[in-house]
Design a protein around this motif. Sequence first.
Motif, PDB file in Angstrom:
ATOM      1  N   ARG A 189       0.849  -1.186   0.000  1.00 34.63           N
ATOM      2  CA  ARG A 189       0.000   0.000   0.000  1.00 34.63           C
ATOM      3  C   ARG A 189       0.886   1.238   0.000  1.00 34.63           C
ATOM      4  O   ARG A 189       1.937   1.251   0.647  1.00 34.63           O
ATOM      5  CB  ARG A 189      -0.894   0.038   1.238  1.00 34.63           C
ATOM      6  N   ALA A 193      -1.480   6.358   2.194  1.00 29.73           N
ATOM      7  CA  ALA A 193      -2.779   5.690   2.347  1.00 29.73           C
ATOM      8  C   ALA A 193      -2.776   4.772   3.560  1.00 29.73           C
ATOM      9  O   ALA A 193      -3.756   4.707   4.314  1.00 29.73           O
ATOM     10  CB  ALA A 193      -3.107   4.893   1.087  1.00 29.73           C
ATOM     11  N   ASP A 197      -5.163   5.113   6.944  1.00 27.72           N
ATOM     12  CA  ASP A 197      -5.989   4.030   7.487  1.00 27.72           C
ATOM     13  C   ASP A 197      -5.678   3.782   8.960  1.00 27.72           C
ATOM     14  O   ASP A 197      -6.582   3.561   9.775  1.00 27.72           O
ATOM     15  CB  ASP A 197      -5.766   2.745   6.694  1.00 27.72           C
ATOM     16  N   GLY A 285      -6.443  -3.134  -5.271  1.00 27.80           N
ATOM     17  CA  GLY A 285      -6.990  -2.103  -4.392  1.00 27.80           C
ATOM     18  C   GLY A 285      -5.968  -1.611  -3.393  1.00 27.80           C
ATOM     19  O   GLY A 285      -5.883  -0.412  -3.099  1.00 27.80           O
ATOM     20  N   LEU A 290      -6.906   2.210  -1.714  1.00 30.04           N
ATOM     21  CA  LEU A 290      -8.317   2.385  -1.356  1.00 30.04           C
ATOM     22  C   LEU A 290      -8.487   2.287   0.158  1.00 30.04           C
ATOM     23  O   LEU A 290      -7.721   1.609   0.838  1.00 30.04           O
ATOM     24  CB  LEU A 290      -9.174   1.324  -2.039  1.00 30.04           C
ATOM     25  N   THR A 291      -9.506   2.944   0.680  1.00 30.63           N
ATOM     26  CA  THR A 291      -9.771   2.902   2.114  1.00 30.63           C
ATOM     27  C   THR A 291     -10.262   1.501   2.510  1.00 30.63           C
ATOM     28  O   THR A 291     -10.745   0.741   1.664  1.00 30.63           O
ATOM     29  CB  THR A 291     -10.850   3.923   2.494  1.00 30.63           C
ATOM     30  N   ARG A 294     -13.799   0.664   1.355  1.00 33.88           N
ATOM     31  CA  ARG A 294     -13.876   0.417  -0.088  1.00 33.88           C
ATOM     32  C   ARG A 294     -13.203  -0.896  -0.455  1.00 33.88           C
ATOM     33  O   ARG A 294     -13.639  -1.590  -1.378  1.00 33.88           O
ATOM     34  CB  ARG A 294     -13.242   1.581  -0.847  1.00 33.88           C
ATOM     35  N   MET A 295     -12.157  -1.252   0.275  1.00 39.68           N
ATOM     36  CA  MET A 295     -11.498  -2.529   0.024  1.00 39.68           C
ATOM     37  C   MET A 295     -12.445  -3.683   0.323  1.00 39.68           C
ATOM     38  O   MET A 295     -12.487  -4.681  -0.398  1.00 39.68           O
ATOM     39  CB  MET A 295     -10.243  -2.639   0.901  1.00 39.68           C
ATOM     40  N   LEU A 298     -14.954  -3.875  -2.404  1.00 36.72           N
ATOM     41  CA  LEU A 298     -14.302  -4.401  -3.606  1.00 36.72           C
ATOM     42  C   LEU A 298     -14.175  -5.915  -3.533  1.00 36.72           C
ATOM     43  O   LEU A 298     -14.460  -6.623  -4.513  1.00 36.72           O
ATOM     44  CB  LEU A 298     -12.919  -3.764  -3.757  1.00 36.72           C
ATOM     45  N   PRO A 371     -17.755   3.812  -9.941  1.00 36.85           N
ATOM     46  CA  PRO A 371     -16.612   3.572  -9.038  1.00 36.85           C
ATOM     47  C   PRO A 371     -15.449   2.900  -9.741  1.00 36.85           C
ATOM     48  O   PRO A 371     -15.637   2.039 -10.611  1.00 36.85           O
ATOM     49  CB  PRO A 371     -17.204   2.667  -7.945  1.00 36.85           C
ATOM     50  N   GLU A 373     -13.682   0.795  -8.511  1.00 45.57           N
ATOM     51  CA  GLU A 373     -13.726  -0.615  -8.132  1.00 45.57           C
ATOM     52  C   GLU A 373     -14.325  -1.487  -9.243  1.00 45.57           C
ATOM     53  O   GLU A 373     -13.945  -2.657  -9.390  1.00 45.57           O
ATOM     54  CB  GLU A 373     -14.528  -0.802  -6.842  1.00 45.57           C
TER      55      GLU A 373
END
Length: 428
Positions: A189, A193, A197, A285, A290-291, A294-295, A298, A371, A373
């Motif tokens: 990651r 980001a 998190d 992701g 991605l947050t 959202r992960m 996804l 999105p 995603e």
Amino acid sequence: MSAAPSQEAWFETRGLGSGTVILLAGSCLGLLSLVMTARHGVVEWSFAALFGALIAVGEMVQFRVDGSRNRAPIATSAALGYATLRGTEVGLPPGIAQVVAVTWIATLAGIVPRALAGLPWDPVVSFRRVISVACAAAVFEGVLPDRFSWDGSLQRAVVLVAAMLLAVLSAGVVDALVGAGQATERYNRPFPAALRDELVMMGRIGMAMGIGGLMLAAGASLIGLWAVPLVVVPLLLTQFAFRRFASAQRTYRTTVRSMARSTEIAGFSSPGQNARTAALAVAIGNDLGLTPSRMEALEYAALLSGVGQLALADPSPGGASLLRTREERQRAAEIGAAVIERSGVLDHVAEIVRHSNDPYRHGRANDASIPVESGIVNVALAYEQLVGEGSGQSPDKAMESIGLGIGAEYDPVVVESLRRVVGRGFRF
């Protein structure tokens, strides 16, 4: 090829890396502090024993709450509380070395029973706590003047509370920085980001544990040891709430995976295809930063992306949905999204699935509300069907095939992320 491993299992094959450094750092801090404490003697044995027992019990009842990390709120609160003891009932507050030594020994005392019982345990997270508590103790002692004690005045109370808050905040920030570095190494990651998190998680779960620690410290420092059991009650309620949340998450994930298997049982996807697609989608992701929420959406969308195929007349040969016409694939995506929407709690997942077969040129390129995603699921599914079990194409050949569709069929940003993921050695 074998069935796709979980994301955690895939990264575990790459070695501990930063985890080894954390274990060594925590062990060195603990040993050094133990030697220093033994040389100078333990002060306030009763406080050391009680808070050490709380830390050990907290370690023994740790649990996994967010799918990636074990949590021990009682142990963390007790350790922070012990690091910030300073009041009328504490004759001689423990120094930095004693705080670290008690935390380290109690942590080991809590881990051993779990290991012997065969329960899951995470020494890296536990030793991260030792490091962050050491920082909290250092900040707390550095902010307060030597031999500071509260005499009942408002001015001293403000200084004491400020020192406690700074100590707890420093522990959270240090743990977030270490955790972000660990996530960057293990999950690839982007560091900003990963740090975002970690700070978000600190603001949620970490805040509750920090407040619990301050309550323990204030109660024990100003009233005495008998106040600790009273403060532990809300901590136990917090622990219970966290465990219920973790249990609900596990049930939720199990239900989604069971739904995903329906397409394999019916022959509309090959065995393990949905899990392999989800593993790759999660890796992409992570690469895109991605947050966590959202992960999760996804991953669920990738697992359920083929549900709509059950409404089609016949399965695709070998579960290769790419062999179907554009109209069939989009109709299946629309049906799948409608089915998912009926759950009432997976609306964002349904939206991802609805657009998972949209060509990039006629979809997200012209409509930013779609999105990203959806593009990830589209690319992950295409790569899996080219490289997955029984397909026979090499990763290079598959990337070449997908590259021909950049800008038309596939999102260029997602394809570039796929190149990085595959280049780092991702394998089904």
